[in-house]
Design a protein around this motif. Structure first.
Motif, PDB file in Angstrom:
ATOM      1  N   ASN A 177       0.846  -1.188   0.000  1.00  0.00           N
ATOM      2  CA  ASN A 177       0.000   0.000   0.000  1.00  0.00           C
ATOM      3  C   ASN A 177       0.890   1.250   0.000  1.00  0.00           C
ATOM      4  OD1 ASN A 177      -1.639   2.222   0.800  1.00  0.00           O
ATOM      5  ND2 ASN A 177      -3.103   0.821   1.744  1.00  0.00           N
ATOM      6  N   ASN A 236      -6.554   4.509   8.685  1.00  0.00           N
ATOM      7  CA  ASN A 236      -6.136   3.221   8.109  1.00  0.00           C
ATOM      8  C   ASN A 236      -4.639   3.149   7.854  1.00  0.00           C
ATOM      9  OD1 ASN A 236      -8.663   2.105   8.095  1.00  0.00           O
ATOM     10  ND2 ASN A 236      -9.106   2.666   5.965  1.00  0.00           N
ATOM     11  N   LEU A 243      -2.798   2.489  10.978  1.00  0.00           N
ATOM     12  CA  LEU A 243      -2.941   1.082  11.381  1.00  0.00           C
ATOM     13  C   LEU A 243      -1.928   0.217  10.634  1.00  0.00           C
ATOM     14  CD1 LEU A 243      -6.824   0.498  11.435  1.00  0.00           C
ATOM     15  CD2 LEU A 243      -5.311   0.924  13.372  1.00  0.00           C
ATOM     16  N   VAL A 244      -1.814   0.454   9.342  1.00  0.00           N
ATOM     17  CA  VAL A 244      -0.904  -0.358   8.530  1.00  0.00           C
ATOM     18  C   VAL A 244       0.542  -0.178   9.004  1.00  0.00           C
ATOM     19  CG1 VAL A 244       0.097  -0.607   6.219  1.00  0.00           C
ATOM     20  CG2 VAL A 244      -2.381  -0.463   6.484  1.00  0.00           C
ATOM     21  N   PHE A 293      -0.345 -20.712   4.805  1.00  0.00           N
ATOM     22  CA  PHE A 293       0.355 -19.441   4.781  1.00  0.00           C
ATOM     23  C   PHE A 293       1.598 -19.504   5.667  1.00  0.00           C
ATOM     24  CE2 PHE A 293       0.955 -14.887   5.492  1.00  0.00           C
ATOM     25  CZ  PHE A 293       0.920 -14.473   4.174  1.00  0.00           C
ATOM     26  N   GLN A 296       3.952 -11.659   7.748  1.00  0.00           N
ATOM     27  CA  GLN A 296       2.731 -10.869   7.704  1.00  0.00           C
ATOM     28  C   GLN A 296       1.709 -11.413   8.700  1.00  0.00           C
ATOM     29  OE1 GLN A 296       1.833  -8.103   6.175  1.00  0.00           O
ATOM     30  NE2 GLN A 296      -0.204  -8.256   7.030  1.00  0.00           N
ATOM     31  N   LEU A 317      -2.425 -24.284  -3.482  1.00  0.00           N
ATOM     32  CA  LEU A 317      -2.993 -22.939  -3.356  1.00  0.00           C
ATOM     33  C   LEU A 317      -3.512 -22.473  -4.711  1.00  0.00           C
ATOM     34  CD1 LEU A 317      -3.453 -20.186  -2.014  1.00  0.00           C
ATOM     35  CD2 LEU A 317      -1.061 -19.680  -2.361  1.00  0.00           C
ATOM     36  N   MET A 334      -8.880 -14.207   3.755  1.00  0.00           N
ATOM     37  CA  MET A 334      -7.761 -15.156   3.802  1.00  0.00           C
ATOM     38  C   MET A 334      -6.784 -14.855   4.936  1.00  0.00           C
ATOM     39  SD  MET A 334      -8.442 -17.206   1.307  1.00  0.00           S
ATOM     40  CE  MET A 334      -6.911 -18.087   1.051  1.00  0.00           C
ATOM     41  N   PRO A 368      -3.922 -13.448   7.001  1.00  0.00           N
ATOM     42  CA  PRO A 368      -2.730 -12.661   6.663  1.00  0.00           C
ATOM     43  C   PRO A 368      -2.541 -12.496   5.150  1.00  0.00           C
ATOM     44  CG  PRO A 368      -2.197 -14.390   8.219  1.00  0.00           C
ATOM     45  CD  PRO A 368      -3.591 -14.636   7.779  1.00  0.00           C
ATOM     46  N   GLU A 369      -3.186 -13.359   4.386  1.00  0.00           N
ATOM     47  CA  GLU A 369      -3.079 -13.233   2.926  1.00  0.00           C
ATOM     48  C   GLU A 369      -3.992 -12.149   2.384  1.00  0.00           C
ATOM     49  OE1 GLU A 369      -2.632 -17.209   0.628  1.00  0.00           O
ATOM     50  OE2 GLU A 369      -3.404 -17.702   2.588  1.00  0.00           O
ATOM     51  N   THR A 406      -4.122  -7.311  -0.764  1.00  0.00           N
ATOM     52  CA  THR A 406      -3.213  -7.726   0.306  1.00  0.00           C
ATOM     53  C   THR A 406      -3.741  -7.175   1.627  1.00  0.00           C
ATOM     54  OG1 THR A 406      -1.847  -5.750   0.141  1.00  0.00           O
ATOM     55  CG2 THR A 406      -1.229  -7.609  -1.253  1.00  0.00           C
ATOM     56  N   SER A 407      -3.197  -7.716   2.681  1.00  0.00           N
ATOM     57  CA  SER A 407      -3.622  -7.293   4.019  1.00  0.00           C
ATOM     58  C   SER A 407      -3.502  -5.774   4.162  1.00  0.00           C
ATOM     59  CB  SER A 407      -2.726  -8.012   5.022  1.00  0.00           C
ATOM     60  OG  SER A 407      -3.271  -7.949   6.278  1.00  0.00           O
ATOM     61  N   GLU A 408      -2.415  -5.220   3.632  1.00  0.00           N
ATOM     62  CA  GLU A 408      -2.207  -3.772   3.731  1.00  0.00           C
ATOM     63  C   GLU A 408      -3.209  -2.980   2.886  1.00  0.00           C
ATOM     64  OE1 GLU A 408       1.576  -2.201   2.826  1.00  0.00           O
ATOM     65  OE2 GLU A 408       2.550  -2.990   4.610  1.00  0.00           O
ATOM     66  N   ASN A 409      -3.623  -3.583   1.780  1.00  0.00           N
ATOM     67  CA  ASN A 409      -4.496  -2.860   0.861  1.00  0.00           C
ATOM     68  C   ASN A 409      -5.983  -3.016   1.165  1.00  0.00           C
ATOM     69  OD1 ASN A 409      -2.792  -1.455  -0.963  1.00  0.00           O
ATOM     70  ND2 ASN A 409      -2.152  -3.409  -1.831  1.00  0.00           N
ATOM     71  N   PRO A 425      -7.810  -2.372   3.865  1.00  0.00           N
ATOM     72  CA  PRO A 425      -8.539  -1.262   4.493  1.00  0.00           C
ATOM     73  C   PRO A 425      -8.950  -0.189   3.481  1.00  0.00           C
ATOM     74  CG  PRO A 425      -6.547  -1.764   5.743  1.00  0.00           C
ATOM     75  CD  PRO A 425      -6.487  -2.580   4.483  1.00  0.00           C
ATOM     76  N   MET A 484     -15.074 -19.919   2.613  1.00  0.00           N
ATOM     77  CA  MET A 484     -14.324 -20.970   1.932  1.00  0.00           C
ATOM     78  C   MET A 484     -13.536 -21.833   2.912  1.00  0.00           C
ATOM     79  SD  MET A 484     -11.489 -20.603  -1.066  1.00  0.00           S
ATOM     80  CE  MET A 484     -10.026 -20.453  -0.074  1.00  0.00           C
ATOM     81  N   LEU A 485     -13.035 -21.212   3.984  1.00  0.00           N
ATOM     82  CA  LEU A 485     -12.208 -21.946   4.938  1.00  0.00           C
ATOM     83  C   LEU A 485     -13.026 -22.489   6.107  1.00  0.00           C
ATOM     84  CD1 LEU A 485      -9.188 -19.454   5.088  1.00  0.00           C
ATOM     85  CD2 LEU A 485      -9.601 -21.307   3.472  1.00  0.00           C
ATOM     86  N   LEU A 521      -6.220  -4.434  11.193  1.00  0.00           N
ATOM     87  CA  LEU A 521      -6.080  -3.445  10.116  1.00  0.00           C
ATOM     88  C   LEU A 521      -7.435  -3.035   9.540  1.00  0.00           C
ATOM     89  CD1 LEU A 521      -2.989  -4.796   8.112  1.00  0.00           C
ATOM     90  CD2 LEU A 521      -3.056  -3.293  10.097  1.00  0.00           C
TER      91      LEU A 521
END
Lengths: 349, 331
Positions: free
Chosen positions: A46, A65, A68-69, A196, A203, B11, B213, B215-216, B258-261, B263, B277-278, B291
């Motif tokens: 991001n 946000n 937070l990141v 994962f 992460q 995966l 997902m 952390p994914e 992604t986790s960062e994206n 939010p 799904m899980l 986040l």
């Protein structure tokens, strides 16, 4: 205080040169680590503007946000990366020194695979999904695999030669890897929890994870530092070390405990991550030589640096996607490994 | 690294399955043959994803080598004797039958040809099929074994990654001679959905659907995905994530945040629907992610599950998903 074996043996060698090269390595590595950490806080999948990153650090607002990141994702990730990398760097160095095997590393000698398998068992059959829960499994798995590799590699007499140990490690890694896949394929819920983690990732790990593994890593490092003199003696060969009054068995047991603590904690926290232990140890050795007083701190710092750099690159180069840490480490570690294999320094152990 | 490859491959397979699940379009488009032909005109020649196959007579013993297609066969009451089974997951029962049609399959005596998507050619042969239906893509693809399967019986492989479940139903009908049944089933579904939509009091709009997902990050569905189209057919205003934060997924109908994206990518969604799904409680997992705590959908408590069955939509799972949504939002 009498001089250590290595110090005595080093008479006539260019010690000042090794010392200055070590200092150079430590300083440059620290600069790279610090720079990458700062860059890593600022960059990721991001794109957060630098001013907002600084704002997040000095005036954290949980309603923002971006804040937070930065604070809940990037900071703990870098901290954990440094801890895990340091642990792997020291573990790799210890394993190489004790086995006198330039190929030794927690990944190659099956320790990571053993830790992984134990974690899969914990997830699949006991429903444990938290690092705090499965760190103990990780230790047991790491220890069992290390013991198995050692026994297989030295089963006839005491000929635990580097090649035999490496072959045993490879075989054990493959077998344990297959068992792990078997458990996962028959248990999809575990597969999803494990997936994962298994690729190796920093992460989604909060500060709590870093704090959970930190004491184990600290004890492992302290134990390693306490073994400096015997490790230096073993470098000269077991016969010489014994003649000099070093308990090689005691040193090996101590080193094994340290490796299990370091690799087990690192694997529990971030999954099996390859190449960092191997790469950090070899680069450190290249600069410092085999004197562990210099070698261990250098490997510690280099391990932290390599992993944080790999993870940061993995986050930045494919944005807005991300490379998982283990994949990034392998991707950047692969060429390093090839360079090492081509280097005559590899055989210098 | 080598030992991690199976993990990555799995995966990718999961993602392909996800991308390839059959969509729910409201505009069904009959093929050239049309429903009026019904069971007549044999032999017939079918062009499909693996080539051209001639079927001499209307099939009476069908083996499905793609569990993703088995639901479509069952919905047409096709004479299916056995199916390949998926691994046991939150999406399937103890046989590896997808939960949405497991009861129907058991009632009709459908047997397990083989488990865990591990194609067993001899097992398929033992059921003496006169038609084999499989998929040419996704996690249950049998494209590699097409020639071997064709030696046992006429074999047709379908591309379910690029068709709505309604379109897939029509393809299956043409292959099995059950066109009139397909027309009936699809009309009944369309009429039923219109009725169900009237029972719903919509949550704040727009809505985004995704798989969480951990952390994914999150895998949001594209507006052309079956999950988004199902929501649209119930009156939801579907909102894809903000483009600049989105990464292409393995298939065309699901992306990756992604986790960062997540939010920022999900900031426009007033309501979020999560496909489980899980398994487990995806809403609780989603809400626990530190986040995401500022997301409008979370702060206003408008995050809901679409259930596990919405992962792979066919006639049965589409109905179950609609029922779950009606149950959640009615009254």
């Amino acid at each position: 205080m009498p001089k250590t074996v290595a110090e005595r043996s080093a008479v006539g060698t260019p010690r000042r040169s090794a010392a200055s090269r070590t200092a150079l390595l430590l300083i440059s590595s620290a600069i790279v680590l610090a720079t990458t950490a700062v860059v890593g806080i600022g960059l990721g999948s991001n794109p957060i503007p630098p001013a907002r990153v600084i704002e997040a650090l000095v005036a954290y607002d949980p309603g923002n946000n971006d804040h937070l990141v930065v604070v809940l994702s990037r900071l703990p990730r870098i901290a954990l990366g440094a801890i895990v990398g340091a642990a792997l760097g020291v573990a790799g160095t210890l394993m190489q020194s004790v086995t006198r095997n330039p190929l030794a590393d927690p990944g190659i000698l099956g320790v990571n695979a053993g830790a992984s398998f134990a974690v899969v068992i914990a997830i699949a059959f006991l429903g444990i999904t938290d690092v705090r829960g499965y760190i103990w499994f990780s230790f047991v798995g790491a220890a069992a695999a290390a013991a198995l590799v050692y026994l297989l590699g030295s089963s006839r007499g005491n000929a635990g030669t580097p090649v035999r140990i490496a072959l045993a490690g490879t075989a054990v890694t493959i077998v344990i890897g297959a068992l792990t896949q078997m458990v996962l394929l028959s248990n999809d819920a575990a597969f999803n929890s494990f997936r994962f983690w298994a690729i190796g990732s920093l992460q989604g790990r909060d500060f709590g994870v870093a704090l959970t593994v930190l004491p184990f890593v600290a004890v492992g490092i302290a134990l390693s530092l306490a073994l400096i003199s015997p490790l230096n003696a073993i470098t000269l060969g077991d016969d010489v070390a014994t003649a000099l009054g070093t308990s090689t068995l005691g040193a090996r047991i101590g080193a094994a405990v340290a490796v299990v603590l370091l690799a087990g904690a690192a694997t529990a926290a971030a999954g099996p991550i390859g190449f960092i232990g191997l790469g950090a140890a070899h680069i450190a050795r290249f600069f410092t030589g085999n004197e562990h007083r210099r070698l261990l701190p250098a490997a510690l710092l280099l391990g932290a640096t390599l992993l944080v750099v790999a993870d940061t690159l993995g986050r930045v180069i494919v944005a807005p996607a991300e490379l998982q840490t283990g994949v990034a480490a392998a991707l950047f570690g692969g060429p390093l490994f090839v360079a090492l294999v081509r280097s005559r320094k590899v055989a210098a152990l | 690294m080598a030992r991690r490859l199976p993990t990555l491959a799995a995966l990718a397979a999961a993602a392909l399955l996800l991308a390839g699940c059959s969509p729910a379009a409201s505009d069904s488009a009959p093929g050239d043959s049309g429903p009026a032909e019904s069971t007549g005109d044999w032999p017939r020649t079918i062009e499909h994803a693996a080539g051209t196959t001639t079927i001499e007579e209307q099939p009476l013993r069908i083996v499905s080598v793609a569990p993703s297609i088995t639901g479509g066969l069952l919905s047409l009451e096709a004479p299916i004797v056995a199916t390949g089974a998926a691994p046991v997951t939150p999406l399937s029962d103890e046989n590896g039958f997808f939960t949405q049609w497991a009861d129907v399959a058991i009632d009709r005596g459908v047997e397990v040809a083989y488990k865990d998507l591990e194609l067993d050619i001899d097992a398929v042969d033992q059921f003496e099929p006169d038609l084999i239906i499989g998929s040419a893509n996704g996690g249950d693809s049998t494209a590699d074994a097409y020639d071997q399967l064709s030696e046992i019986a006429p074999t047709v492989l379908l591309d379910y990654g690029d068709a709505t479940w309604q379109e897939l139903t029509e393809q299956i009908a043409e292959i099995t001679g059950l066109e009139s049944k397909a027309t009936e089933v699809l009309a009944e579904y369309d009429e039923w959905v219109v009725g169900q939509a009237k029972k719903i009091k919509l949550p704040p709009q727009p809505t985004t659907a995704l798989v969480y997902m951990g952390p994914e990050g999150s895998w949001p569905f594209d507006p052309a995905s079956p999950q988004a189209m199902l929501l649209s057919s119930l009156g939801f205003d579907y909102q894809p994530p903000r483009e600049e934060f989105l990464t292409e997924g393995q298939g065309g109908r699901v992306g990756i945040l992604t986790s960062e994206n997540a939010p920022d990518g999900l900031a426009d969604a007033e309501t979020i629907m999560i496909v489980a799904m899980l398994g487990g409680d995806p809403v609780a997992e989603f809400a626990k992610d530190p986040l995401l705590k500022n997301l409008p959908a979370l702060t206003s408590d408008n995050v809901y599950t679409m259930g596990a069955q919405a992962f792979r939509l066919d006639y049965y799972s589409a109905k179950l998903t609609v029922e779950l949504i009606v149950d959640t939002f009615s009254g």
